[in-house]
Enzyme design. Structure first.
Site, PDB file in Angstrom:
ATOM      1  N   GLU A   1       4.904 -65.617 -78.442  1.00 20.03           N
ATOM      2  CA  GLU A   1       4.390 -65.689 -79.287  1.00 20.03           C
ATOM      3  C   GLU A   1       5.692 -64.618 -80.311  1.00 20.03           C
ATOM      4  OE1 GLU A   1       0.710 -62.545 -78.771  1.00 20.03           O
ATOM      5  OE2 GLU A   1      -0.728 -64.381 -78.275  1.00 20.03           O
TER       6      GLU A   1
ATOM      7  N   ASP B   1       3.069 -67.146 -72.402  1.00 17.96           N
ATOM      8  CA  ASP B   1       3.567 -67.084 -73.367  1.00 17.96           C
ATOM      9  C   ASP B   1       4.255 -67.246 -74.244  1.00 17.96           C
ATOM     10  OD1 ASP B   1       0.630 -67.132 -73.587  1.00 17.96           O
ATOM     11  OD2 ASP B   1       0.252 -65.102 -73.665  1.00 17.96           O
TER      12      ASP B   1
ATOM     13  N   GLU C   1      -1.642 -68.838 -68.320  1.00 13.07           N
ATOM     14  CA  GLU C   1      -1.062 -68.576 -69.587  1.00 13.07           C
ATOM     15  C   GLU C   1       0.200 -68.446 -69.234  1.00 13.07           C
ATOM     16  OE1 GLU C   1      -2.033 -67.054 -73.424  1.00 13.07           O
ATOM     17  OE2 GLU C   1      -3.660 -67.201 -72.430  1.00 13.07           O
TER      18      GLU C   1
END
Length: 294
Positions: free
Chosen positions: A107, A105, A103
């Site tokens: 955010e 990211d 993953e």
């Protein structure tokens, strides 16, 4: 036959194109599916404009690309939730599906009215994460759209904001540091509730009288090595070929200009770096923290 320097130049031009603010021709309706709470997602402008709404602590929304891929560039324009966004998390990331996932990211952690967002970045490989870096934006991310790009190739991962690199994570798999190289990923966008931790460590809770909380997206660019079905092994090998635009030798490091831009951002706007948190690791930092990242 094209020489290596010409290939590197073309790759650099392709990367610049992938980072352009105007992502012409990209369409959420054609590229993506709404996989969670579709009633909270709306598309207009022929599928080029998307809103994702958080209406309660259990009802947000999520979008996922139809394509799976290994390596390339994924970009979108985002205008974050206005006003009091405390306890909300808006995301833009890539992820594989299943155990020991990979993953990458972005955010965006909301805050009280008048307080800045936190741009949270992380990377997981073989299920191992906890490699967080966080930044304050040097602009108001709720006033207009800004470009967020994840660039991923066999050498490195780079997080870009408005074409400015803010972080690099290099491939040191040969030295025992997990790096995503063989699991095909989707790209995702979502909005969800996290008032127990997202804003000032959970001290500031969500004001649900202000719901719905709405994040806006405009256009999406996927310049990736597409994979499909269960052939991830074969796909990983082909996608790692230096014949692919993103894998050219000239794209294994930042340019001098990009380095200057990134150092300025990291010097002025970093609020957390796991490699500077010796207390968290009892004084023994993860091995990559002593390795050059750019």
């Amino acid at each position: 036959m094209m020489g290596s320097s010409a290939k590197a130049l073309l790759a650099a031009v392709a990367l610049v194109a992938a980072l352009e603010l105007g992502l012409v021709g990209a369409n959420f309706q054609d590229l993506c599916d709404i996989t969670w709470e579709p009633q909270n997602a709306k598309m207009d402008d022929g599928g080029n404009h998307l809103t994702l709404s958080l209406v309660s602590n259990s009802s947000g929304s999520m979008l996922r690309t139809k394509k799976q891929f290994i390596y390339g560039s994924v970009s979108t324009l985002i205008k974050l939730v206005k006003g009091n966004s405390a306890g909300t998390v808006t995301t833009y990331y890539t992820s594989s599906i299943g155990d020991n996932h990979d993953e990458i990211d972005f955010e965006f952690l909301g805050n009280e009215t008048g307080q800045p967002y936190t741009i949270h970045t992380n990377v997981f490989a073989d299920g191992v994460g906890q490699k967080e870096m966080q930044f304050r934006p040097w602009f108001d991310p709720t006033a207009d759209y800004h470009n967020y790009t994840i660039f991923w190739n066999p050498c490195m991962i780079v997080w870009f904001v408005d074409s400015i690199p803010i972080r690099v994570f290099r491939n040191y798999a040969s030295k025992g540091v997990p790096f995503p190289t063989h699991r095909q990923m989707y790209a995702f966008s979502s909005i969800w509730a996290a008032e127990d931790w997202a804003t000032q460590g959970g001290r500031v809770k969500t004001d649900w009288t202000k719901a719905p909380f709405v994040a806006e997206y405009h256009d999406m660019s996927l310049r990736v090595c597409e994979c499909g079905g269960d052939g991830a092994g074969d796909c990983a090998g082909g996608c790692a070929s230096p014949d692919n635009w993103y894998a050219a030798p000239g794209l294994c490091q930042l340019t001098e200009r990009q380095l200057r831009q990134m150092r300025a951002v990291q010097l002025g706007y970093t609020v957390y770096d796991y490699c500077a948190d010796g207390k968290r690791y009892n004084g023994t930092l993860p091995p990559e923290c002593s390795m050059a990242q750019y």
